[in-house]
Design a protein around this motif. Structure first.
Motif, mmCIF file in Angstrom:
data_model
loop_
_atom_site.group_PDB
_atom_site.id
_atom_site.type_symbol
_atom_site.label_atom_id
_atom_site.label_comp_id
_atom_site.label_asym_id
_atom_site.label_seq_id
_atom_site.Cartn_x
_atom_site.Cartn_y
_atom_site.Cartn_z
ATOM 1 N N HIS A 34 -10.793 -44.209 29.669
ATOM 2 C CA HIS A 34 -9.691 -43.756 28.818
ATOM 3 C C HIS A 34 -8.519 -44.712 28.990
ATOM 4 C CE1 HIS A 34 -12.065 -40.137 29.705
ATOM 5 N NE2 HIS A 34 -11.653 -39.656 28.552
ATOM 6 N N ASN A 36 -4.455 -44.805 27.952
ATOM 7 C CA ASN A 36 -3.334 -44.036 27.397
ATOM 8 C C ASN A 36 -3.819 -42.743 26.739
ATOM 9 O OD1 ASN A 36 -1.532 -45.934 28.324
ATOM 10 N ND2 ASN A 36 -1.314 -46.983 26.367
ATOM 11 N N SER A 37 -4.648 -42.020 27.507
ATOM 12 C CA SER A 37 -5.151 -40.680 27.141
ATOM 13 C C SER A 37 -6.161 -40.689 26.003
ATOM 14 C CB SER A 37 -3.986 -39.741 26.783
ATOM 15 O OG SER A 37 -3.080 -39.631 27.868
ATOM 16 N N GLU A 38 -6.554 -41.856 25.517
ATOM 17 C CA GLU A 38 -7.547 -41.913 24.454
ATOM 18 C C GLU A 38 -8.861 -42.450 25.019
ATOM 19 O OE1 GLU A 38 -8.362 -43.971 20.077
ATOM 20 O OE2 GLU A 38 -6.384 -44.088 21.019
ATOM 21 N N GLU A 39 -9.957 -41.773 24.696
ATOM 22 C CA GLU A 39 -11.271 -42.235 25.145
ATOM 23 C C GLU A 39 -11.639 -43.513 24.390
ATOM 24 O OE1 GLU A 39 -15.883 -40.740 24.927
ATOM 25 O OE2 GLU A 39 -14.346 -39.250 25.488
ATOM 26 N N ASP A 72 -0.902 -47.220 35.752
ATOM 27 C CA ASP A 72 -1.570 -46.291 36.654
ATOM 28 C C ASP A 72 -3.076 -46.353 36.418
ATOM 29 O OD1 ASP A 72 -1.661 -44.234 38.643
ATOM 30 O OD2 ASP A 72 -2.001 -42.756 37.057
ATOM 31 N N TYR A 73 -3.829 -46.095 37.495
ATOM 32 C CA TYR A 73 -5.296 -46.084 37.426
ATOM 33 C C TYR A 73 -5.813 -44.900 38.216
ATOM 34 C CZ TYR A 73 -10.138 -47.307 38.500
ATOM 35 O OH TYR A 73 -11.502 -47.267 38.660
ATOM 36 N N ARG A 74 -6.676 -44.100 37.597
ATOM 37 C CA ARG A 74 -7.293 -42.969 38.282
ATOM 38 C C ARG A 74 -8.790 -42.960 38.020
ATOM 39 N NH1 ARG A 74 -6.066 -38.208 36.131
ATOM 40 N NH2 ARG A 74 -5.107 -39.078 34.238
ATOM 41 N N TRP A 83 -9.193 -43.199 34.071
ATOM 42 C CA TRP A 83 -8.011 -43.115 33.208
ATOM 43 C C TRP A 83 -7.078 -44.264 33.574
ATOM 44 C CZ3 TRP A 83 -10.384 -38.963 35.438
ATOM 45 C CH2 TRP A 83 -10.821 -37.951 34.572
ATOM 46 N N GLU A 85 -3.415 -45.859 32.483
ATOM 47 C CA GLU A 85 -2.175 -45.761 31.715
ATOM 48 C C GLU A 85 -1.516 -47.126 31.729
ATOM 49 O OE1 GLU A 85 -1.211 -43.069 30.013
ATOM 50 O OE2 GLU A 85 -3.053 -42.078 30.698
#
Length: 261
Positions: A34, A36-39, A72-74, A83, A85
């Motif tokens: 993902h 920025n919240s988009e897959e 950010d990286y998760r 994810w 960002e």
């Protein structure tokens, strides 16, 4: 290596005899990225170097350009989700969905299938060179230093070299993922690959060639064969392609002036 493989009971045939035994099988997992919240995509891959793979994929697809673009990286290792960002990408939707056909570097033939390929890939200008012995060394390195293929027979591998030194390696069930992982590690290390060499265990398709071009690398050494489209692109993009690199043998297909006896 334990995380990369599982043990599987098999019935092995040897001539007329059959024997039950334990075999080592490489693992495969889906990794959903993902941004920025988009897959963005789900990659089928080996469960290692996850961050490098995600960042390298986003870099090679044009979503991020420099480490400062990543906020950010998760990673969820259980559900295999990532994810990232980062700095908003104006062309985010177009990069993943817009079909685009363009002449390759003005050569009047359709070579690019996606908009990001046409935007990101330009003829390379590096005058870097490599000796034959250095090329032989890189070709042999993957066999002698990365044992996972010997244990499973189920992965591709690759590395980045510079002046006879191996700076990084990667492996994966997917050949494209090998290049994204190398690209991701270089991205994290802010390493400019312009005068470096990439060596690879597989064959060279046009998709692989374009990944090399996006990484700004002008010398590619592969154990396998290239395709005609890959060689056409390599000639237009000024990339040296070396194939069938084994021990003390190799074929130089394009831009041979970079290889010094």
């Amino acid at each position: 290596m334990q995380n990369e493989t599982i043990s599987h009971t098999i019935l092995k045939a040897n001539g007329e005899s059959l024997e039950w035994m334990e075999d080592t099988v490489v693992r495969e997992v889906p990794l959903t990225i993902h941004f920025n919240s988009e897959e963005i995509a789900t990659l089928l891959c080996s469960p290692s170097q996850t961050k490098e793979l995600a960042l390298g994929f986003l870099f090679n697809e044009g979503f991020i350009r420099v480490p400062e673009d990543v906020y950010d990286y998760r990673h969820d290792p259980v559900d295999h989700m990532v994810w990232v960002e980062g700095k908003p990408c104006v062309l985010q939707k177009e990069l993943m969905s817009k079909r685009f056909v363009s002449a390759c570097c003005g050569k009047s033939r359709a070579s690019f299938c996606f908009a990001n390929d046409a935007m990101m890939v330009k003829p390379l200008t590096s005058t870097s060179t490599i000796s034959l012995q250095e090329a032989y060394y890189y070709a042999k390195y993957l066999q002698s230093h990365l044992p996972l293929f010997k244990a499973t027979g189920g992965i591709h591998s690759g590395g980045v070299g510079w002046k006879g030194q191996v700076l990084m390696t990667s492996f994966d069930i997917g050949r494209h993922n090998v290049f994204d992982k190398l690209s991701g590690e270089a991205f994290e290390r802010t390493l400019n690959l312009e005068n470096h060499v990439i060596f690879f265990s597989g064959r060279v398709s046009s998709e692989i060639l374009l990944k090399v071009a996006k990484m700004n690398v002008t010398i590619l050494i592969a154990r396998g064969a290239p395709t005609d489209m890959a060689l056409s692109q390599a000639a237009a993009l000024n990339i040296t392609v070396i194939g069938f690199a084994r021990e003390q043998r190799l074929n130089i297909y394009t831009c041979p002036e970079r290889v010094i006896p």
